[in-house]
Design a protein around this motif. Structure first.
Motif, mmCIF file in Angstrom:
data_model
loop_
_atom_site.group_PDB
_atom_site.id
_atom_site.type_symbol
_atom_site.label_atom_id
_atom_site.label_comp_id
_atom_site.label_asym_id
_atom_site.label_seq_id
_atom_site.Cartn_x
_atom_site.Cartn_y
_atom_site.Cartn_z
ATOM 1 N N UNK A 952 0.801 -1.226 0.000
ATOM 2 C CA UNK A 952 0.000 0.000 0.000
ATOM 3 C C UNK A 952 0.834 1.277 0.000
ATOM 4 N N UNK A 953 2.079 1.161 0.479
ATOM 5 C CA UNK A 953 2.932 2.343 0.597
ATOM 6 C C UNK A 953 4.203 2.116 -0.223
ATOM 7 N N UNK A 954 4.648 3.171 -0.861
ATOM 8 C CA UNK A 954 5.934 3.164 -1.541
ATOM 9 C C UNK A 954 6.816 4.203 -0.861
ATOM 10 N N UNK A 955 8.010 3.809 -0.484
ATOM 11 C CA UNK A 955 8.966 4.740 0.114
ATOM 12 C C UNK A 955 10.022 5.085 -0.924
ATOM 13 N N UNK A 956 10.487 6.317 -0.888
ATOM 14 C CA UNK A 956 11.537 6.751 -1.807
ATOM 15 C C UNK A 956 12.520 7.657 -1.072
ATOM 16 N N UNK A 957 13.746 7.689 -1.550
ATOM 17 C CA UNK A 957 14.762 8.538 -0.921
ATOM 18 C C UNK A 957 15.551 9.252 -2.003
ATOM 19 N N UNK A 958 16.127 10.385 -1.606
ATOM 20 C CA UNK A 958 16.641 11.264 -2.646
ATOM 21 C C UNK A 958 17.877 12.053 -2.238
ATOM 22 N N UNK A 959 18.481 12.631 -3.254
ATOM 23 C CA UNK A 959 19.598 13.544 -3.075
ATOM 24 C C UNK A 959 19.151 14.841 -2.403
ATOM 25 N N UNK A 960 17.815 15.065 -2.321
ATOM 26 C CA UNK A 960 17.304 16.262 -1.656
ATOM 27 C C UNK A 960 17.231 16.098 -0.137
ATOM 28 N N UNK A 961 17.846 14.993 0.370
ATOM 29 C CA UNK A 961 17.981 14.682 1.807
ATOM 30 C C UNK A 961 16.689 14.163 2.443
ATOM 31 N N UNK A 962 15.631 14.010 1.663
ATOM 32 C CA UNK A 962 14.352 13.594 2.237
ATOM 33 C C UNK A 962 13.980 12.173 1.861
ATOM 34 N N UNK A 963 13.060 11.637 2.658
ATOM 35 C CA UNK A 963 12.402 10.357 2.370
ATOM 36 C C UNK A 963 10.932 10.697 2.184
ATOM 37 N N UNK A 964 10.293 10.082 1.202
ATOM 38 C CA UNK A 964 8.880 10.352 0.990
ATOM 39 C C UNK A 964 8.102 9.043 0.976
ATOM 40 N N UNK A 965 6.895 9.113 1.522
ATOM 41 C CA UNK A 965 5.980 7.974 1.512
ATOM 42 C C UNK A 965 4.824 8.311 0.580
ATOM 43 N N UNK A 966 4.460 7.333 -0.263
ATOM 44 C CA UNK A 966 3.425 7.539 -1.281
ATOM 45 C C UNK A 966 2.327 6.493 -1.127
ATOM 46 N N UNK A 967 1.073 6.904 -1.352
ATOM 47 C CA UNK A 967 -0.062 5.985 -1.376
ATOM 48 C C UNK A 967 -0.099 5.352 -2.759
ATOM 49 N N UNK A 968 0.107 4.061 -2.833
ATOM 50 C CA UNK A 968 0.238 3.383 -4.124
ATOM 51 C C UNK A 968 -1.071 3.381 -4.897
ATOM 52 N N UNK A 969 -2.195 3.162 -4.182
ATOM 53 C CA UNK A 969 -3.482 3.077 -4.867
ATOM 54 C C UNK A 969 -3.866 4.413 -5.497
ATOM 55 N N UNK A 970 -3.733 5.476 -4.710
ATOM 56 C CA UNK A 970 -4.148 6.796 -5.209
ATOM 57 C C UNK A 970 -3.024 7.516 -5.934
ATOM 58 N N UNK A 971 -1.805 6.953 -5.839
ATOM 59 C CA UNK A 971 -0.614 7.567 -6.438
ATOM 60 C C UNK A 971 -0.417 8.994 -5.933
ATOM 61 N N UNK A 972 -0.692 9.150 -4.624
ATOM 62 C CA UNK A 972 -0.589 10.484 -4.026
ATOM 63 C C UNK A 972 0.465 10.496 -2.922
ATOM 64 N N UNK A 973 0.970 11.665 -2.631
ATOM 65 C CA UNK A 973 1.977 11.880 -1.597
ATOM 66 C C UNK A 973 1.346 11.723 -0.217
ATOM 67 N N UNK A 974 1.996 10.954 0.686
ATOM 68 C CA UNK A 974 1.474 10.735 2.049
ATOM 69 C C UNK A 974 2.244 11.535 3.092
ATOM 70 N N UNK A 975 3.566 11.434 3.067
ATOM 71 C CA UNK A 975 4.366 12.073 4.120
ATOM 72 C C UNK A 975 5.797 12.284 3.662
ATOM 73 N N UNK A 976 6.445 13.225 4.333
ATOM 74 C CA UNK A 976 7.850 13.523 4.073
ATOM 75 C C UNK A 976 8.612 13.369 5.384
ATOM 76 N N UNK A 977 9.663 12.565 5.344
ATOM 77 C CA UNK A 977 10.462 12.306 6.544
ATOM 78 C C UNK A 977 11.793 13.043 6.417
ATOM 79 N N UNK A 978 11.981 14.029 7.269
ATOM 80 C CA UNK A 978 13.210 14.817 7.254
ATOM 81 C C UNK A 978 14.032 14.516 8.489
ATOM 82 N N UNK A 979 15.337 14.609 8.331
ATOM 83 C CA UNK A 979 16.215 14.337 9.475
ATOM 84 C C UNK A 979 17.651 14.138 9.023
ATOM 85 N N UNK A 980 17.812 13.473 7.902
ATOM 86 C CA UNK A 980 19.175 13.274 7.393
ATOM 87 C C UNK A 980 19.771 14.609 6.970
#
Length: 1476
Positions: A952-980
């Motif tokens: 149900x969730x897709x996690x992604x990580x990036x050179x922009x220092x963030x991690x993002x969680x996505x709702x797979x069914x709706x293909x929408x953004x769920x949350x942004x995890x900052x800390x790194x």
């Protein structure tokens, strides 16, 4: 030969026969044996008359009816018959012949018998039998080892006269035991508890113990230790940097531990001392800026060298003794002429203090380490700088050359050790492990080990070749400033800021893997059939026998007058045959080392000997081109086989003894019929000399090794070649099958040893280490160890299991970026910068397939859930789908505008996610290969995508220092995890989907709560970018791969590092666990893939002790269990009697500050730095509830007497009351203005007391939740409050160093208890209310008389802050825990003296105690000593032990009485006249 496991099964079956024999029968038999002075117990029991007498004696005082008498006598008769028969079986069993303490399968034996009380009685009987019948000494010794491993409570037992040999009693708890007149020989007593033991007239010889002596005398920290060249003396120097009290140099006798001399002349702290090579001179350097030369014999000052303008930190003699080098705070190095005392040269170059100087073994080069973070090499003749080694980010404290001069070791303030190639200046290895500055490094004399001492208080031993840490030695209570090996390499000396010098036995900590002793080429090695002895033959004309377990030489067999080419044990292990260039064969008695026979007949050197399977025949072959068979009994020649046309180098019998194989310089192999002497077959194929032949265990295959560089496998029946093994770059001198026949080993003049898979013929592994030709290889009987010998004069031992389990897969020609296991775990896929994808067979390590199609680097590979499809992403911007079975491309998915860094299948296999340098994430329909959707949001390159387990969730990580969680069914953004703080390279979901792990260029790993999207914890340890993370299938372990070349394994619940895997020679880009979690795959910039056996690694890292500061302890209401909580985030339950861990409760994600049992003992509460309280089911160890509400750390928890309410206090300044049944908050008590550190219910449950950082104590009415009173008086934080059992008195402990007693009714201070020198963290009343105990930051525990307020006793033992103290419910035992990571149990009340069947000894003990009390405060020491110690450290204890006469000598001849004395033992020689 039976395997070790089968032998253990056999002894377990023998033990099981003792069923139903009651304990009293064993006791009675021992009593009768002693009374009758029996020495042969089996003979005594075999006499029917004796047995009848025993039966009558047993019941002589009982008034029994005839039938009852008959029935009981029958039971006893049958029991004694059982015992007699069992003793007969054991007498001739291996259990009574060999040391079982080192058997790897010992744990299987223990597991099979641990719950059988009859076997426990019998094992104890066997231990006592050693004092009566000497024929059972070894089985009694093994029995005692087993009892110790089973954690049987042996405290306060009588062990008079026992004889123990060849075993390990490591960790034994003999608290207050009577071991008088005991005899120990070759016994390991490391970390033994002998507190309060009676040790009269003991004979302990060849004792093994880690800690040999503690040399006390200095009044300041010890800055340096150094052995004299002859190894008999240790020199030390002392002083403090800021305010130096002791500026002395002291000489100590190594064997006795006594101070020999004290040299005073320096006026400030002495930082360095060094012996001249001949041992006649001693140089010292000091903060007073001078160097002094001392005459060792006269102890007089010979010269004073003046020149430095700052502290002299280091002095070192040149190998010829003519030059002295010194390094100073003045940034210079100076060279001095030893004879004249004149300065010869000044070496300028360093830009800060020079802390260490060291000459190379040839004296031509000087190395220096400095505060300027560099190492420099200087030409001694010219004074010019030759090289500079950079790489450190902090001060270099120590430099040391290896004995061959090729390697330089250095230790630094950056916590690491580095090994440098002296010729190239390149870093060879980096040794990580210390957690603080490394002050000292030193090579062992053979160059195989490196020792280091650190500010983290530990000493560590390292394998120079592999860089692996072999041992950690703990004992010092402050930073270790200096370490030094003795000249023979057996002893280690260390000096510390704790003012002590310690001597350690190196080989009790580690086993030798390189056996040095031969003075020339070693040609042949052979294991004895039992695997305990290794024989070697050499060009130095000698044969040597080695103890396989210790690596020590057992015997040297002299007789041959020329090179010894071959050695071979007889099948029963009693004889050793050897052959030589002197043309003779000799037979040796293995036990005595005596030559039994000399067999002459060959006309030239004899190259090989081999026993037939029945041991009756010996085969030999010679340079005279003949093969001969000899009768072993008579030494007569039985037959001669002629046929070879050149020298015959090897002979080998088939397993049935009917066939003999031979290999020759005529390039052929011949098979001979042993009975007829006729040639059966001739194998041609080799193009040069055949040096070695060996039959497989089943006799169907013959292996051969040749000068043509090849190994060949032959089918014995058909005489056809089966396989050709190619790999060695030069002559193959020896081949040998493993005992199971699955592996073949070979060795060569290319200096290497190789392992081959016999079935496939594939190369499996390579051992490097020898520095010249390797002539012989041999497997141990269990197949786990391989031995080899070489022209470099050494014999080496290799761990075969580890080498085969940790496989290296080489085929890629460039960096490996991604690895992935197939769902069935049988296949591994890898993607590389070489543009290819490879599939590997996990079982064989062989390449299965190669996928070619991508036009650029393959960054990611991923199997579909059904394992039929493999997806890949590449720098060519494409994604490709591959059919795994056919290795054909199924589809190409285009759409990304740049490099595709990651691909991932959804759990149902219907969707593929991909991410790219184009900042986007794309979703693809796997069946139609159509684009489904695009997820935008990241502001830079997206490096990885990962689906949650439910999809149900897709996690992604990036050179922009963030991690993002996505709702797979709706293909929408769920949350942004900052800390790194930098690029995030990898994300991975835990198997339950609750935790997300991430890793970054900021060198950290972070764990996130997926539901709350909150940060949970940070895992630090890597020293560079972390590229990849992956969870084990059970979710308990996380693996990480890093730019620092290492892989690390982490415990998810605690965040603690469990293991560090080194092996890759470059950056680790990817890690992936197999579906069963047993293997870990890794891919690296070194072009290789490695498979690691992580199951065993994780098992080995389990420690039955807290791994960090212990904050809280509490006894269960029945007194049988102790609970502890720690900074390591765990709660542990311990058996009080043995100190064995019962359970570990994991769940908290922060430090656990407090634990408390419910009054019924069914529930345990804990409070943590993760802001939560947890309730645990004591029986199951499962979490029952989690109580959330506090907004900061929970510092204290306490149950009410009716167990219905739990009180908690927090750093959020509040106290909360909780309903235990529902887990709901009942009330919140506010009033304190700072952290509330402690809460305690009154015994009636009506009042709650609290202590706070606001310096106040408050009393609360539980029913109304109102504050009843405020108790002021403390002038600093109040850390602990405790009610007396009657509820009338409240005790409190504070940072103002005081304890106060308060009248609860009057709310007035009753008493002020003064004595601690630091914060009082814990107070606790004894159950009778008469005694109060306290624990403090001054490292001590104190006992106070509640009525008078006077101190009754001070308990010392902890080496850091004592955080918690607690009385057992019966008041007999006190528990304490500390920042030193230890838990100690102290005996407070003496319930019983040690048991003794000898009344004279009991009376003697009473007399001893009376006499001691007249000259020393013995009663306090003996009444308050540690009964159980739970610690990571190996600590030997003997406080309050009573010693009279006797011997306590270690293997090196060192008298251990000094150690006993330093540990607090009493020597009674001065009182002996009054005692007997």
């Amino acid at each position: 030969m039976q395997g070790s496991f089968q032998i253990q099964e056999a002894i377990a079956e023998i033990f099981s026969q003792v069923k139903d024999v009651e304990e009293y029968i064993f006791g009675f038999m021992l009593e009768m044996f002693r009374k009758e002075k029996i020495q042969d117990c089996i003979g005594f029991l075999s006499d029917g008359g004796n047995q009848r007498q025993l039966e009558l004696q047993l019941f002589k005082d009982e008034n029994l009816q005839p039938f009852d008498m008959w029935w009981k006598q029958d039971v006893v008769k049958k029991s004694m018959m059982k015992i007699k028969n069992i003793l007969k079986q054991i007498k001739n069993h291996q259990f009574n012949k060999k040391d079982y303490s080192t058997e790897e399968s010992m744990q299987d034996l223990i597991n099979s018998i641990k719950d059988n009380r009859w076997i426990r009685y019998f094992l104890l009987f066997l231990v006592h039998l050693t004092s009566i019948d000497k024929t059972f000494v070894q089985c009694g010794s093994n029995s005692l080892h087993i009892l110790i491993q089973m954690k049987i409570d042996l405290r306060k037992k009588n062990f008079e006269n026992i004889k123990i040999q060849n075993t390990s009693l490591k960790g034994a708890n003999f608290f207050r035991c009577n071991l008088s007149r005991s005899q120990f020989n070759n016994v390991n007593i490391s970390s033994m508890n002998l507190n309060g033991a009676l040790l009269l007239n003991c004979e302990w010889k060849n004792i093994k113990i880690d800690e040999l002596n503690i040399l006390d005398g200095h009044n300041d920290g010890v800055n340096l230790v150094c052995f004299s060249p002859d190894g008999t003396t240790v020199v030390t120097c002392s002083g403090s940097y800021y305010l130096s009290i002791d500026n002395s140099i002291r000489l100590w006798d190594v064997k006795t531990g006594q101070q020999k001399a004290k040299l005073d002349a320096h006026t400030n702290n002495v930082d360095s001392v060094s012996f001249s090579p001949d041992g006649t001179l001693l140089a010292s350097g000091s903060k007073d800026k001078y160097i002094i030369l001392w005459d060792v014999w006269t102890k007089k000052k010979r010269a004073k060298l003046d020149g430095h303008s700052g502290n002299v930190y280091s002095v070192c003699f040149s190998p010829d003794g003519n030059t002295l080098a010194s390094g100073s705070h003045d940034m210079s190095i100076r060279l001095w002429d030893v004879k004249t005392g004149q300065q010869k040269a000044q070496l300028i170059g360093h830009k800060n203090s020079v802390y260490s100087v060291c000459f190379s073994p040839d004296g031509n080069t000087l190395a220096s380490g400095s505060d300027d973070q560099s190492i420099r090499l200087w030409d001694v003749q010219t004074g010019n700088q030759k090289a500079q080694f950079d790489g450190y980010k902090n001060s270099v404290y120590s430099v040391y050359f290896s004995p061959d001069g090729n390697t330089l070791a250095s230790g630094s303030a950056d916590n690491c050790i580095r090994l440098w190639d002296v010729k190239t200046g390149q870093q060879k290895n980096k040794l990580d492990g210390h957690t603080n500055s490394v002050y000292s490094v030193c090579f062992s004399p053979d160059g195989n080990l490196l020792v280091s001492g650190s500010s983290d208080k530990s000493i560590r031993l390292w394998d120079v070749e592999t860089g692996d840490q072999k041992a950690q030695i703990d004992g010092h209570t402050n930073e270790v400033k200096s370490v030094s090996f003795s000249t023979d390499g057996n002893l280690l000396a260390s000096g510390s800021s704790d003012k002590s010098i310690r001597l350690w036995d190196v080989w009790t900590k580690i086993k030798k893997t390189k056996l040095d002793g031969h003075t020339s080429t070693a040609y042949s090695v052979c294991f004895s059939p039992d695997g305990n002895t290794l024989a070697s033959g050499s060009d130095d004309k000698s044969i040597r026998l080695w103890d396989f377990k210790t690596g020590q030489q057992k015997a040297k067999l002299i007789g041959h007058t020329n090179s010894v080419y071959s050695v071979c044990f007889s099948p029963d292990g009693n004889l050793l045959a050897s052959s030589s260039s002197d043309k003779s064969i000799r037979l040796w008695d293995v036990e005595t080392g005596n030559q039994k026979a000399q067999i002459d007949g060959h006309a030239s050197p004899v190259y090989s000997v081999c026993f037939s399977l029945d041991g009756s025949t010996l085969a030999s072959c010679s340079d005279d081109q003949s093969i001969r068979l000899w009768d072993v009994q008579t030494g007569n020649k039985k037959a001669q086989f002629d046929g070879h046309t050149n020298s015959v180098y090897s002979v080998y019998f088939s397993s049935d003894g009917n066939t003999l194989a031979s290999g020759s310089a005529d390039n052929c192999i011949r098979l001979w019929d042993v009975k007829t002497g006729q040639q059966k077959a001739k194998f041609d194929g080799h193009a040069s000399t055949v040096h070695s032949v060996c039959f497989s265990p089943d006799g169907n295959t013959l292996a051969s090794g040749s000068s043509d560089k090849s190994i060949r496998l032959w089918d014995v029946k058909t005489a056809q070649q089966k396989a050709y093994l190619d790999g060695h770059a030069s002559t193959v001198y020896s081949v040998c099958f493993s005992p199971d026949g699955n592996t073949l080993t070979s060795c060569s003049s290319d200096y290497s040893i190789r392992l081959w898979n016999v079935k496939t013929g594939q190369f499996q592994a390579k051992f490097d280490g020898h520095t010249s030709y390797v002539y012989s290889v041999c497997f141990s009987p269990d197949g786990k160890t391989l031995t080899s010998c070489s022209k470099d004069n050494s014999i080496r031992l290799w761990n075969v299991e580890t080498k085969l389990k940790n496989t290296k897969l080489d085929s890629h020609s460039s960096t490996v970026y991604s690895v992935c296991f197939s769902p069935d775990g049988n296949t591994l896929a890898s993607g590389s910068d070489d543009k290819f994808i490879l599939l590997w067979d996990i079982k064989t390590g062989q390449q299965k397939a190669k996928f070619d199609g991508h036009a650029s680097t393959v960054h990611s590979v991923c199997f579909s859930p059904d394992g039929n499809t493999l997806a890949s992403g590449s720098s060519d911007k494409s994604i490709r789908l591959w059919d795994v079975k056919t290795a054909q491309q199924k589809a190409q998915l285009d759409g990304h505008a740049s490099t595709v860094y990651s691909v991932c299948f959804s759990p149902d296999g219907n969707t593929l996610a991909s991410c790219s340098n184009d900042k986007s994430i794309r979703l693809w329909n796997v069946k139609t290969q159509q684009f489904k959707g695009k997820l935008d949001g990241h502001a830079s390159t997206v490096f990885q995508v990962s689906f949650s387990p439910d999809g149900n969730i897709l996690a992604s990580c990036s050179n922009d220092k963030s991690i993002r969680l996505w709702n797979v069914k709706t293909q929408s953004f769920k949350a942004k995890l900052d800390g790194h703080a930098s690029t995030v390279f990898s994300v991975s979901f835990s198997p339950d989907g609750n935790i997300l792990a991430s890793c970054s260029h900021d060198q950290s790993i972070r764990l996130w709560n997926v539901k709350t999207q909150q940060f949970k914890s940070k895992l630090d340890g890597h020293v560079s970018t972390v590229n990849s993370v992956c969870f084990t299938p059970d979710g308990n372990t996380l693996a990480s791969g890093s730019y620092d070349y290492s892989i690390r394994l982490w415990e998810v619940t605690t965040g603690q590092q469990k293991a560090k895997l080194d092996g890759h020679a470059s950056i680790v880009n990817t890690v992936c666990f197999s579906p069963d979690g047993n293997k870990l795959a890794s891919g690296s910039c070194d072009y290789s893939i490695r498979l690691w056996d992580v199951k065993n690694m994780i098992k080995k890292t389990k420690l039955d002790c807290q791994t960090s500061s212990v904050y809280s302890i509490q006894f269960s209401p029945d007194g049988n269990t102790l609970a502890s909580s720690s900074r390591d985030k765990s709660i542990r339950l311990w058996y009080v009697t043995t100190g064995q861990q019962k359970a570990q409760l994991n769940g908290h994600t922060g430090y656990v500050y407090s634990t408390c049992f419910s009054p019924d003992g069914n529930t345990l509460a804990s409070g943590s730095g993760d802001f939560s309280i947890r309730l645990w089911d004591f029986q199951t160890g499962l979490q029952k509830a989690k109580l959330d509400g506090h907004e900061n750390w929970v510092m204290s928890v306490c149950f009410s007497s009716d167990r219905n309410t739990l009180a908690s206090s927090s750093k959020d300044k509040s106290i909360r009351l909780w309903d235990v049944a529902t887990g709901q908050q009942k009330a919140k008590l506010d009033g304190h203005t700072n952290t509330v550190y402690s809460v305690c219910f009154s015994p009636d449950g009506n009042t709650l007391a609290s202590g706070s950082d606001d310096q106040s104590i408050r009393l609360w009415e539980v029913k109304t939740r109102q504050q009843k009173a405020k108790l002021d008086g403390h002038t600093n934080s109040v850390y602990s409050v405790c009610f007396s059992p009657d509820g009338n008195i409240l005790a409190s402990g504070s940072s103002d160093k005081s304890i106060r007693l308060w009248d609860v009714k009057q709310a007035q201070q009753k008493a002020y208890l003064d004595g601690h020198a630091s914060t009082v963290y814990s107070v606790c009343f004894s159950p009778d209310g008469n005694t109060l105990t306290s624990g403090s930051g001054d490292y001590s525990i104190r006992l106070w008389d509640v009525t008078t307020g006077q101190q009754k006793a001070k308990l010392d033992g902890h080496t850091n802050t004592v955080y918690s103290v607690c009385f057992s419910p019966d008041g007999n035992t006190l528990a304490s825990c500390s920042d030193d990571m230890e838990i100690r149990l102290w005996e407070i009340k003496r319930e019983q003296e040690m048991n003794s069947c000898d009344k004279i000894y009991n009376n003697m003990f009473i007399n001893i105690r009376t006499a001691l009390q007249q000259i020393t405060p013995y009663s306090e020491v003996s009444n308050y000593i540690t009964t159980v110690l739970i610690s990571q450290k190996s600590i030997f204890q003997s406080k309050g032990a009573l010693i009279l006469n006797g011997e306590f000598i270690n293997q090196s001849g060192i008298d251990l009485k000094t150690l006993f004395q330093k540990k607090g033992s009493y020597f009674l020689e001065s009182l002996s006249k009054n005692l007997i």
